[in-house]
Scaffold this motif. Structure first.
Motif, PDB file in Angstrom:
ATOM      1  N   ALA A  34       0.842  -1.199   0.000  1.00  0.00           N
ATOM      2  CA  ALA A  34       0.000   0.000   0.000  1.00  0.00           C
ATOM      3  C   ALA A  34       0.878   1.250   0.000  1.00  0.00           C
ATOM      4  N   GLU A  35       0.295   2.351  -0.426  1.00  0.00           N
ATOM      5  CA  GLU A  35       0.946   3.664  -0.366  1.00  0.00           C
ATOM      6  C   GLU A  35       2.298   3.690  -1.080  1.00  0.00           C
ATOM      7  N   VAL A  36       2.355   3.144  -2.288  1.00  0.00           N
ATOM      8  CA  VAL A  36       3.607   3.131  -3.058  1.00  0.00           C
ATOM      9  C   VAL A  36       3.914   4.555  -3.527  1.00  0.00           C
ATOM     10  N   ARG A  37       5.133   4.996  -3.302  1.00  0.00           N
ATOM     11  CA  ARG A  37       5.610   6.303  -3.748  1.00  0.00           C
ATOM     12  C   ARG A  37       6.894   6.090  -4.548  1.00  0.00           C
ATOM     13  N   VAL A  38       7.032   6.805  -5.633  1.00  0.00           N
ATOM     14  CA  VAL A  38       8.203   6.680  -6.490  1.00  0.00           C
ATOM     15  C   VAL A  38       9.007   7.974  -6.404  1.00  0.00           C
ATOM     16  N   GLY A  39      10.314   7.842  -6.346  1.00  0.00           N
ATOM     17  CA  GLY A  39      11.197   9.003  -6.322  1.00  0.00           C
ATOM     18  C   GLY A  39      12.387   8.747  -7.218  1.00  0.00           C
ATOM     19  N   LYS A  40      13.398   9.550  -7.046  1.00  0.00           N
ATOM     20  CA  LYS A  40      14.616   9.355  -7.833  1.00  0.00           C
ATOM     21  C   LYS A  40      15.821   9.629  -6.953  1.00  0.00           C
ATOM     22  N   THR A  41      16.918   8.979  -7.295  1.00  0.00           N
ATOM     23  CA  THR A  41      18.175   9.174  -6.591  1.00  0.00           C
ATOM     24  C   THR A  41      19.188   9.733  -7.585  1.00  0.00           C
ATOM     25  N   ILE A  42      19.885  10.771  -7.152  1.00  0.00           N
ATOM     26  CA  ILE A  42      20.917  11.396  -7.970  1.00  0.00           C
ATOM     27  C   ILE A  42      22.208  11.323  -7.164  1.00  0.00           C
ATOM     28  N   ALA A  43      23.235  10.702  -7.715  1.00  0.00           N
ATOM     29  CA  ALA A  43      24.514  10.551  -7.016  1.00  0.00           C
ATOM     30  C   ALA A  43      25.615  11.182  -7.852  1.00  0.00           C
ATOM     31  N   PHE A  44      26.524  11.878  -7.194  1.00  0.00           N
ATOM     32  CA  PHE A  44      27.637  12.507  -7.905  1.00  0.00           C
ATOM     33  C   PHE A  44      28.784  12.789  -6.952  1.00  0.00           C
ATOM     34  N   GLU A  45      29.953  13.045  -7.542  1.00  0.00           N
ATOM     35  CA  GLU A  45      31.164  13.373  -6.791  1.00  0.00           C
ATOM     36  C   GLU A  45      31.326  14.888  -6.729  1.00  0.00           C
ATOM     37  N   LEU A  46      31.772  15.372  -5.585  1.00  0.00           N
ATOM     38  CA  LEU A  46      32.117  16.778  -5.414  1.00  0.00           C
ATOM     39  C   LEU A  46      33.615  16.864  -5.153  1.00  0.00           C
ATOM     40  N   GLY A  47      34.198  18.015  -5.417  1.00  0.00           N
ATOM     41  CA  GLY A  47      35.604  18.211  -5.088  1.00  0.00           C
ATOM     42  C   GLY A  47      35.811  18.132  -3.583  1.00  0.00           C
ATOM     43  N   ASP A  48      37.040  17.990  -3.169  1.00  0.00           N
ATOM     44  CA  ASP A  48      37.358  17.949  -1.741  1.00  0.00           C
ATOM     45  C   ASP A  48      37.007  19.287  -1.109  1.00  0.00           C
ATOM     46  N   GLU A  49      36.115  19.248  -0.150  1.00  0.00           N
ATOM     47  CA  GLU A  49      35.761  20.467   0.557  1.00  0.00           C
ATOM     48  C   GLU A  49      35.179  20.123   1.919  1.00  0.00           C
ATOM     49  N   HIS A  50      34.998  21.104   2.736  1.00  0.00           N
ATOM     50  CA  HIS A  50      34.460  20.912   4.077  1.00  0.00           C
ATOM     51  C   HIS A  50      33.015  20.394   3.977  1.00  0.00           C
ATOM     52  N   PRO A  51      32.646  19.407   4.785  1.00  0.00           N
ATOM     53  CA  PRO A  51      31.289  18.826   4.699  1.00  0.00           C
ATOM     54  C   PRO A  51      30.159  19.839   4.830  1.00  0.00           C
ATOM     55  N   ASP A  52      30.302  20.858   5.689  1.00  0.00           N
ATOM     56  CA  ASP A  52      29.230  21.855   5.821  1.00  0.00           C
ATOM     57  C   ASP A  52      29.055  22.654   4.536  1.00  0.00           C
ATOM     58  N   ARG A  53      30.150  23.032   3.930  1.00  0.00           N
ATOM     59  CA  ARG A  53      30.078  23.768   2.666  1.00  0.00           C
ATOM     60  C   ARG A  53      29.507  22.876   1.573  1.00  0.00           C
ATOM     61  N   ALA A  54      29.913  21.625   1.548  1.00  0.00           N
ATOM     62  CA  ALA A  54      29.413  20.696   0.534  1.00  0.00           C
ATOM     63  C   ALA A  54      27.900  20.541   0.666  1.00  0.00           C
ATOM     64  N   GLU A  55      27.418  20.384   1.886  1.00  0.00           N
ATOM     65  CA  GLU A  55      25.968  20.222   2.065  1.00  0.00           C
ATOM     66  C   GLU A  55      25.218  21.468   1.609  1.00  0.00           C
ATOM     67  N   ASP A  56      25.731  22.641   1.928  1.00  0.00           N
ATOM     68  CA  ASP A  56      25.096  23.883   1.471  1.00  0.00           C
ATOM     69  C   ASP A  56      25.047  23.947  -0.050  1.00  0.00           C
ATOM     70  N   ARG A  57      26.141  23.547  -0.699  1.00  0.00           N
ATOM     71  CA  ARG A  57      26.179  23.575  -2.171  1.00  0.00           C
ATOM     72  C   ARG A  57      25.195  22.580  -2.770  1.00  0.00           C
ATOM     73  N   VAL A  58      25.117  21.369  -2.198  1.00  0.00           N
ATOM     74  CA  VAL A  58      24.193  20.364  -2.733  1.00  0.00           C
ATOM     75  C   VAL A  58      22.751  20.816  -2.523  1.00  0.00           C
ATOM     76  N   ARG A  59      22.442  21.404  -1.385  1.00  0.00           N
ATOM     77  CA  ARG A  59      21.089  21.920  -1.147  1.00  0.00           C
ATOM     78  C   ARG A  59      20.742  23.021  -2.153  1.00  0.00           C
ATOM     79  N   ALA A  60      21.695  23.865  -2.475  1.00  0.00           N
ATOM     80  CA  ALA A  60      21.467  24.899  -3.490  1.00  0.00           C
ATOM     81  C   ALA A  60      21.187  24.265  -4.849  1.00  0.00           C
ATOM     82  N   MET A  61      21.920  23.194  -5.177  1.00  0.00           N
ATOM     83  CA  MET A  61      21.678  22.479  -6.439  1.00  0.00           C
ATOM     84  C   MET A  61      20.256  21.921  -6.474  1.00  0.00           C
ATOM     85  N   CYS A  62      19.827  21.366  -5.345  1.00  0.00           N
ATOM     86  CA  CYS A  62      18.477  20.790  -5.266  1.00  0.00           C
ATOM     87  C   CYS A  62      17.425  21.857  -5.487  1.00  0.00           C
ATOM     88  N   GLU A  63      17.582  22.972  -4.811  1.00  0.00           N
ATOM     89  CA  GLU A  63      16.574  24.015  -4.863  1.00  0.00           C
ATOM     90  C   GLU A  63      16.563  24.764  -6.182  1.00  0.00           C
TER      91      GLU A  63
END
Length: 81
Positions: A34-63
């Motif tokens: 019941a209640e089947v939901r479909v989504g998508k997964t997007i995986a990619f490599e980022l350059g070496d950077e601080h995890p907090d900065r990386a998360e902010d950049r990925v969130r910006a990409m999403c939005e």
């Protein structure tokens, strides 16, 4: 750094693809599904950077591109490369 973004429809948004899969599973005898939901997964490599900065950049990409913020939500996970 490896990024993974899971994009999914927000609650209340009709998931036509999920309903079609649910109907097909019922047709195959999987009646307890019941209640089947479909989504998508997007995986990619980022350059070496601080995890907090990386998360902010990925969130910006999403939005800006990866998710339609009107009808979709997203989840970000990061791992060292």
């Amino acid at each position: 750094m490896r990024a993974k973004v899971e994009v999914f429809l927000k609650p209340g948004v009709l998931d036509v693809q999920g309903k079609a899969i649910e109907g097909a599973l019922h047709g195959l005898g999987f009646d307890d599904v019941a209640e089947v939901r479909v989504g998508k997964t997007i995986a990619f490599e980022l350059g070496d950077e601080h995890p907090d900065r990386a998360e902010d950049r990925v969130r910006a990409m999403c939005e800006r591109l990866l998710a339609n913020m009107v009808i979709e939500g997203y989840r970000v996970s990061l791992e060292p490369a």
